[in-house]
Design an enzyme around this catalytic site. Structure first.
Site, PDB file in Angstrom:
ATOM      1  N   GLY A  19      16.668  64.016  91.795  1.00 51.82           N
ATOM      2  CA  GLY A  19      16.477  63.927  93.249  1.00 51.82           C
ATOM      3  C   GLY A  19      15.875  65.214  93.774  1.00 51.82           C
ATOM      4  N   ARG A  92      17.083  57.406  77.915  1.00 52.47           N
ATOM      5  CA  ARG A  92      17.582  56.016  78.003  1.00 52.47           C
ATOM      6  C   ARG A  92      16.566  55.219  78.808  1.00 52.47           C
ATOM      7  NH1 ARG A  92      21.733  55.555  81.224  1.00 52.47           N
ATOM      8  NH2 ARG A  92      21.875  57.662  82.000  1.00 52.47           N
ATOM      9  N   ASP A 129      21.759  68.014  86.662  1.00 57.47           N
ATOM     10  CA  ASP A 129      22.443  67.836  85.375  1.00 57.47           C
ATOM     11  C   ASP A 129      21.709  66.855  84.455  1.00 57.47           C
ATOM     12  OD1 ASP A 129      23.091  65.704  86.967  1.00 57.47           O
ATOM     13  OD2 ASP A 129      25.112  65.474  86.141  1.00 57.47           O
ATOM     14  N   THR A 151      20.006  71.327  92.884  1.00 60.83           N
ATOM     15  CA  THR A 151      20.659  70.155  93.488  1.00 60.83           C
ATOM     16  C   THR A 151      21.236  70.544  94.838  1.00 60.83           C
ATOM     17  OG1 THR A 151      22.496  68.589  93.425  1.00 60.83           O
ATOM     18  CG2 THR A 151      22.790  70.565  92.112  1.00 60.83           C
ATOM     19  N   ASP A 153      23.746  69.168  95.888  1.00 60.89           N
ATOM     20  CA  ASP A 153      25.189  68.915  95.745  1.00 60.89           C
ATOM     21  C   ASP A 153      25.987  70.162  95.365  1.00 60.89           C
ATOM     22  OD1 ASP A 153      24.433  66.260  96.112  1.00 60.89           O
ATOM     23  OD2 ASP A 153      24.308  65.875  93.958  1.00 60.89           O
ATOM     24  N   ASP A 155      26.868  71.103  92.507  1.00 59.09           N
ATOM     25  CA  ASP A 155      27.915  70.756  91.533  1.00 59.09           C
ATOM     26  C   ASP A 155      27.577  71.196  90.109  1.00 59.09           C
ATOM     27  OD1 ASP A 155      25.850  68.976  91.115  1.00 59.09           O
ATOM     28  OD2 ASP A 155      27.083  67.172  91.101  1.00 59.09           O
ATOM     29  N   ARG A 197      27.506  63.536  95.699  1.00 56.70           N
ATOM     30  CA  ARG A 197      27.963  62.861  94.474  1.00 56.70           C
ATOM     31  C   ARG A 197      29.475  63.011  94.291  1.00 56.70           C
ATOM     32  NH1 ARG A 197      24.673  63.641  89.157  1.00 56.70           N
ATOM     33  NH2 ARG A 197      25.380  65.750  89.514  1.00 56.70           N
TER      34      ARG A 197
END
Ligand code: F6P
Length: 371
Positions: A19, A92, A129, A151, A153, A155, A197
């Site tokens: 983001g 993924r 992350d 970020t 956030d 975090d 988050r």
């Protein structure tokens, strides 16, 4: 200073993933100018690693030259001139399998090959992350790289702060200031949902700075009855309005997070807890209640001077680190210094709000409840 075991650098690439956060362009500018100053060529990858994986989708080939001119005048701009993505994680990567079902494949080898094909000597990846986890795999596969943490956030572990956080907190604080007058005029409960988050940093910092009455964060599952008790306490003493800040990852005691959607190849998208809290407050107290979801407004706009400076320091430090022979590391803020920590040490552990921290204690001393 690390011993430099690598050949001299001629050409580097920069990518921004996950983001967006205010300050990404400042990192790009600082890294590009520092590199150009050393006589290196600088390239940018479009949309995380998509420019490398799907070059045919880009008129410019997904790989652009970052000249002095290209990075001029971008420090104050939100977003990222390279584009970013928090979908289609290359570890993924979702594809339609033989049976018509979505399957996830690992495309990190293709990324390593792509950089070799472009004769890139070293890479600077800017991300949260998810991007750090990808960077760690790419580093193990032989890519010489340095990561820059990002970020809103806040975090990420092993760095005191990430750029983007201060801008998000400033915006949320201003929103709370504005909501006070309308909440007070109508005698309402105003519930403000903020991003973050699974961590409550944005809610905590903006809630304290913006004089909230209730702050609900993931680190402290809430009891809605304690929230309503605060509303009643304020009503009883003549303060007919209450401001509640709720982090998107907040959970009731014994309950789970509110999720908007879950899509293959990406993290679950949080949202909806604000509505839930507001509905419960209304149902129990009968008070008129409104919800404001600040959402992506927290990610947009011009970075604060603190975030610009942190981002510029990180970008320049990434280039200095590469020059000094650092690799597989993340740039981190350890005030007053910028240092390098192994990416491995920074991933896999989220930095949460300690409930015994000075800011939490300050909030409690100010009469704010955490539910
Ligand atoms: O990690 C940054 C963040 O803004 C979170 O606070 C939020 O949960 C998430 O990204 C939203 O992501 P998206 O861009 O997919 O809406």
């Amino acid at each position: 200073m690390a011993t430099n075991q690598y050949p001299p650098i001629k050409k580097i690439a920069i990518s921004t993933g996950g983001g967006d956060a205010p300050g990404l362009n400042a990192v790009i500018r600082a890294a590009a100018l520092s590199a150009i100053d050393r006589g290196w060529e600088v390239y940018g990858v479009r949309d995380g690693f998509h420019g490398l994986l799907l070059p045919e989708e880009y008129p410019d080939g997904g790989f652009i030259s970052l000249t002095r001119k290209k990075v001029s005048g971008i420090t104050h701009l939100g977003g990222t001139i390279l584009g970013t993505s928090n979908r289609n994680n290359p570890m993924r990567y979702p594809i339609i399998g033989m049976n018509g079902q979505i399957e996830e494949v690992d495309r990190t080898d293709e990324i390593v090959r792509g950089f070799r094909l472009h004769h890139i000597d070293a890479l600077i990846t800017v991300g949260g992350d998810g991007s750090l986890a990808i960077a760690s795999v790419l580093a193990k596969k032989g890519l010489r790289l340095i990561s820059v943490p990002k970020t809103i956030d806040n975090d990420l572990d092993k760095t005191d702060v990430t750029f983007g956080f201060d801008t998000a907190v400033s915006f949320a604080t201003e929103a709370l200031d504005r909501l006070h007058s309308t909440a007070a005029s109508h005698g309402r409960v105003m519930v403000v949902e903020v991003m973050g988050r699974y961590a409550g940093w944005i809610a905590l910092h903006s809630g304290v700075a913006g004089s909230a009455d209730v702050i609900l964060i993931p680190e402290n599952p809430y009891d809605i009855h304690k929230v309503v008790a605060k509303v009643k306490e304020r009503d009883d003493r003549g303060d007919k309005f209450t401001i509640v800040v709720v982090a998107e990852g907040a959970t009731p005691i014994g309950g789970g997070v509110s999720v908007v959607e879950h899509e293959a190849g990406r993290a679950e998208r949080l949202g909806g807890v604000g509505e839930k809290v507001a509905a419960e407050i209304h149902a129990i107290s009968g008070k008129e209640t409104r919800v404001v979801v600040l959402g992506h407004l927290l990610r947009g706009g011009s970075p604060t001077s603190f975030d610009r400076l942190t981002a510029l320091r990180f970008g320049a430090a990434a280039v200095r680190g590469l020059e000094d022979g650092q690799a597989g590391v993340m740039v981190a803020l350890d005030p007053p210094h910028v240092k390098y920590v192994p990416i491995e040490d920074a991933i896999g552990k989220m930095k949460m709000v300690p409930m015994n921290s000075d800011i939490v204690l300050t909030a409690i001393d100010l009469g704010i409840t955490f539910g």
